[in-house]
Design an enzyme around this catalytic site. Structure first.
Site, PDB file in Angstrom:
ATOM      1  N   ARG A 249       0.949  -1.231   0.020  1.00 11.34           N
ATOM      2  CA  ARG A 249       0.055   0.004   0.131  1.00 11.34           C
ATOM      3  C   ARG A 249       1.088   1.195  -0.031  1.00 11.34           C
ATOM      4  NH1 ARG A 249      -2.080  -3.975   3.400  1.00 11.34           N
ATOM      5  NH2 ARG A 249      -4.373  -4.458   3.014  1.00 11.34           N
ATOM      6  N   LYS A 276      -2.351  -2.259   7.679  1.00 13.97           N
ATOM      7  CA  LYS A 276      -3.676  -1.987   8.008  1.00 13.97           C
ATOM      8  C   LYS A 276      -4.668  -3.057   8.734  1.00 13.97           C
ATOM      9  CE  LYS A 276      -7.906  -1.341   5.044  1.00 13.97           C
ATOM     10  NZ  LYS A 276      -8.269  -1.350   3.639  1.00 13.97           N
ATOM     11  N   HIS A 338      -2.668   3.172  -5.297  1.00 18.18           N
ATOM     12  CA  HIS A 338      -3.216   1.956  -4.980  1.00 18.18           C
ATOM     13  C   HIS A 338      -3.362   1.120  -5.785  1.00 18.18           C
ATOM     14  CE1 HIS A 338      -5.405  -0.548  -2.179  1.00 18.18           C
ATOM     15  NE2 HIS A 338      -4.814   0.025  -1.027  1.00 18.18           N
ATOM     16  N   ARG A 341      -1.122  -2.051  -7.018  1.00 17.59           N
ATOM     17  CA  ARG A 341      -1.315  -3.381  -6.666  1.00 17.59           C
ATOM     18  C   ARG A 341      -2.444  -4.204  -7.426  1.00 17.59           C
ATOM     19  NH1 ARG A 341      -0.811  -4.275  -0.959  1.00 17.59           N
ATOM     20  NH2 ARG A 341      -3.297  -4.580  -0.664  1.00 17.59           N
ATOM     21  N   HIS A 364      -4.060  -9.179   2.281  1.00 20.67           N
ATOM     22  CA  HIS A 364      -5.519  -9.170   2.589  1.00 20.67           C
ATOM     23  C   HIS A 364      -5.915 -10.061   3.455  1.00 20.67           C
ATOM     24  CE1 HIS A 364      -6.360  -7.207  -1.631  1.00 20.67           C
ATOM     25  NE2 HIS A 364      -5.938  -6.501  -0.895  1.00 20.67           N
ATOM     26  N   TYR A 374      -3.332 -20.073   8.306  1.00 22.61           N
ATOM     27  CA  TYR A 374      -2.572 -21.263   7.200  1.00 22.61           C
ATOM     28  C   TYR A 374      -1.862 -20.253   6.153  1.00 22.61           C
ATOM     29  CZ  TYR A 374      -2.006 -24.680   3.783  1.00 22.61           C
ATOM     30  OH  TYR A 374      -1.527 -25.469   2.972  1.00 22.61           O
TER      31      TYR A 374
END
Length: 416
Positions: A249, A276, A338, A341, A364, A374
């Protein structure tokens, strides 16, 4: 048989005068009118304390400000409390204290307390600035002096009316979200019994969510060529490449610190407080990203930040630096920082990489806590392979001659 007290009349009260000493007139059930030599008249209530049984006298107020009917109502209220084992005088003090505190606990005061807690959670400087701006521009001017006990849905809706008329639905959404947080804090801290605006968002039209402007991967060669031939400072061009290659970001990229870079292990470790999602993020560094670091070492190797501000080298470059550069290159409304990304995400998905690995690289976080754990623990090596691919992809898009860091390694020419 006890003598029953004859109730007072308004005529008796008006004509009552003390001649040689203060006079007491009894209305019954503990209500007394004290008539002083000075001519003033005061209502009092005499009772026995619930626990100790000690005799106590409570002042109700002055006559004629408090009429006979009013005084009798005060007496009945006090007797009702006594029947429940509550001392009316202590109850009165508690009510007055609560009223004073309610008046003193304004939205501005409670917001300051809430913000102090937020700051203690190690929020980034930029986040704190955004919160302060939201408070000082949109919330406190209209409601700062209002006690939190008087913050109601209607009051909030009225405060947001100007923004509503201007069509600034996203600003309303964010302002109300912050206000809900403050009122949740007020409830949890005991200032109010419950948050009265917990569901106020349903009173406003929801903003239409739009994705950040971006371009297709096919447009990457043109972008990199424009970056190379632009009149941007070398440091700005390198920041663009760094953000693109690491898929981070804007704020995360601009705030990069040398202490976070492990060149030997070829990783960049961003602490949870800078992320974030408030979770440490480990980014495998491809060779092209390491070239950017090598290029910046000569510029800022003795600084805290890899990309120091031009105006104040003790601070990082602004997270808006890349946005401003893209606008100057003609990408206004077409691509924002942004969106870099999104270019990476689209390209890697179309190349067939595991979507979970891509999401992990983008930091994310889904709603499945087990799956998140995981992803975090097993995808590092898979991301390393993917990031190496992405670095080569970007290098190929640059045609081997337009990467700002290219002069340090002599990037090979690859036919487009």
């Amino acid at each position: 048989m006890p003598v029953k007290t004859k109730p007072l009349t308004n005529t008796e009260i008006r004509s009552a005068k003390a001649t040689s000493k203060d006079l007491s007139l009894y209305d019954g059930d503990g209500l007394i009118l004290y008539v002083k030599l000075s001519g003033s008249k005061v209502w009092r209530f005499r009772y026995y304390k619930p626990i100790t049984g000690k005799r106590q006298t409570m002042t109700i107020g002055a006559y004629p400000e408090i009429s006979l009917a009013d005084a009798r109502q005060h007496r009945e209220d006090a007797r009702a409390l006594l029947a429940k084992g509550i001392d009316p005088q202590e109850y009165k003090r508690e009510v007055m204290t609560e009223a004073y505190e309610a008046k003193a606990n304004t939205l501005a005061k409670v917001a300051a307390d809430w913000l102090a807690v937020k700051i203690s959670q190690n929020l980034s400087e930029n986040t704190i600035k955004q919160i302060n701006r939201m408070l000082n521009v949109y919330l406190l001017p209209s409601m700062g002096s209002v006690p939190v006990t008087m913050i109601t849905p209607r009051r909030v809706i009225e405060a947001m009316e100007t923004l509503k008329e201007a069509g600034r639905l996203e600003t309303i959404h964010r302002a109300v979200q912050r206000l809900r947080e403050i009122m949740d804090y007020a409830a949890n801290a005991g200032y109010i019994t419950a948050n009265p605006i917990s569901r106020i968002s349903t009173a406003f039209s929801q903003p239409v969510r739009t994705n950040n402007p971006t371009i297709r991967p096919e447009g990457l060669p043109r972008l990199l060529q424009l970056v190379a031939v632009s009149r941007l400072e070398l440091q700005t061009r390198l920041l663009i490449e760094w953000q693109l290659l690491t898929m981070t970001r804007p704020r995360e990229a601009a705030d990069t610190e040398w202490s976070e870079i492990d060149i030997k292990a070829k990783v960049w470790v961003i602490s949870a407080d800078r992320m974030k999602m408030k979770r440490e993020h480990v980014i495998p560094l491809c060779q092209q990203a390491l070239d950017v670091i090598q290029a910046m070492k000569a510029i800022s190797g003795n600084r805290v930040h890899v990309f120091p501000s031009f105006k104040n080298p003790q601070k990082p470059m602004s997270s808006q630096t890349v946005n401003m550069a893209l606008k100057r290159m003609g990408y206004k409304g077409e691509l924002v920082s942004h969106g870099l990304r999104s270019i990476a995400s689209t390209a890697l998905n179309e190349e067939g990489f595991n979507p979970d690995v891509i999401e992990a690289a983008l930091a994310h976080r889904g709603k499945d806590a087990v799956r998140n754990a995981y992803n975090r623990s097993t995808y590092l090596e898979q991301r390393r392979v993917m990031m190496d691919f992405w670095g080569n992809y970007v290098e190929q898009a640059a045609s081997g001659q337009v990467m700002a860091s290219g002069g340090l390694r002599g990037l090979r020419s690859i036919a487009s």
